[in-house]
Design an enzyme around this catalytic site. Structure first.
Site, short mmCIF file in Angstrom:
data_model
loop_
_atom_site.label_atom_id
_atom_site.label_comp_id
_atom_site.label_asym_id
_atom_site.label_seq_id
_atom_site.Cartn_x
_atom_site.Cartn_y
_atom_site.Cartn_z
N ARG A 32 0.81 -1.22 0.00
CA ARG A 32 0.00 0.00 0.00
C ARG A 32 0.85 1.27 0.00
O ARG A 32 0.39 2.31 -0.49
CB ARG A 32 -0.94 0.00 1.20
CG ARG A 32 -2.01 -1.07 1.12
CD ARG A 32 -3.13 -0.77 2.08
NE ARG A 32 -4.14 -1.80 2.08
CZ ARG A 32 -5.22 -1.79 2.86
NH1 ARG A 32 -5.40 -0.78 3.70
NH2 ARG A 32 -6.10 -2.75 2.81
N ASP A 138 -15.14 10.49 7.00
CA ASP A 138 -14.03 9.55 6.88
C ASP A 138 -12.73 10.27 7.19
O ASP A 138 -12.68 11.51 7.13
CB ASP A 138 -13.99 8.94 5.47
CG ASP A 138 -13.30 7.58 5.44
OD1 ASP A 138 -14.00 6.55 5.44
OD2 ASP A 138 -12.05 7.54 5.43
#
Length: 275
Positions: A32, A138
């Site tokens: 990632r 978020d």
């Protein structure tokens, strides 16, 4: 990547987001963070850890945290919470004072499918003209931008979105499906860290915080649940993921009998002991 570098990055991410990284996730870290390493001109994770130790690198720390958060979402995910929501919303609407909107929070909303699922339900319910507000939040700015745009791939709309609702609430746009202006107007999306002070968000009638707590340690789960309970209306409802619970974590919330993953506020004076 050496052990110290992993420990430093894991500690940084936990402090910033609550996300717990375990030593067996080293490969996930490298995968990632690969694009970020390339963008920053860094050779490896060890070099990244060294740069993150510079207190001036707050922006980089935020980018690392965002890259490591899980952004899994789908329309009407798991089904049953949304069926319950259909049943509970008319009653909540009927008990509110005139002119007071229903407020629904989609916490850790990712790319917005949950918030838009709620919006589609609201269009089909008899709420007596009651206005409703949907807030999606978020920690990751990139997914918030996607949520605001309301554009989804064919694969994304095929995951849980009934054909009749796709045709009614979405339009094809450059090979993707975009929510209609009317549906997009029902939700707003903001950057909120669940570890921050949630009081400025105000009170909510319904809170969705599904499949988020599984990434936190016990102390962080308890902290977030207590903070959410404080923002939930006395007769409000909290939805958690199927593998999540409030039991042993907080006495401020209790399971709704007969419903999995649905919780209500403990009655005043009857707060259960956690743990």
């Amino acid at each position: 990547m050496n052990r110290d570098s992993f420990a430093f990055i894991a500690g940084l991410v936990k402090d910033r987001s609550g996300l717990v990284l375990t030593t067996d996730q080293g490969y996930m870290l490298e995968t990632r963070l690969g694009p970020l390493l390339k963008r920053e001109g860094l050779a490896d994770i060890d070099a990244l850890a060294l740069r993150l130790k510079d207190p001036r690198m707050a922006g980089l720390a935020a980018a690392v945290t965002e890259a490591l958060t899980t952004n899994e979402s789908s329309f009407f995910r798991d089904g049953k919470p949304f069926e319950h929501l259909r049943r509970v919303l008319p009653g909540l609407a009927a008990t509110r004072a005139p002119g007071v909107p229903l407020r629904i929070w989609s916490a850790a909303c990712s790319t917005g499918q949950e918030a838009y699922s709620i919006g589609m339900i609201l269009t089909e319910l008899p709420l007596g003209g009651r206005r409703a507000e949907i807030l999606g939040t978020d920690i990751a700015q990139e997914v918030l931008a996607r949520a605001r745009h309301g554009s989804f791939t064919q694969f994304e709309v095929q995951r849980g979105l009934p054909a009749r609702l796709l045709v009614k609430h979405f339009r094809q746009e450059e090979g993707r499906w975009r929510a209609t202006p009317e549906l997009r107007a029902m939700a707003r999306f903001e950057h909120v860290n669940l570890l921050s002070d949630l009081r400025p968000l105000g009170r909510f009638d319904v809170i969705f915080c599904r499949n988020v707590l599984i990434y936190f340690d016990t102390q962080t789960k308890a902290r977030v649940l207590d903070a959410m309970a404080a923002q939930l209306a006395p007769d409000g409802v909290l939805y958690l993921g199927g593998a999540e619970t409030v039991l042993g974590l907080t006495g401020r919330l209790v399971p709704v009998p007969g419903e999995r993953g649905v919780y209500a506020k403990a009655k005043a004076g009857v707060v259960a002991l956690a743990g």
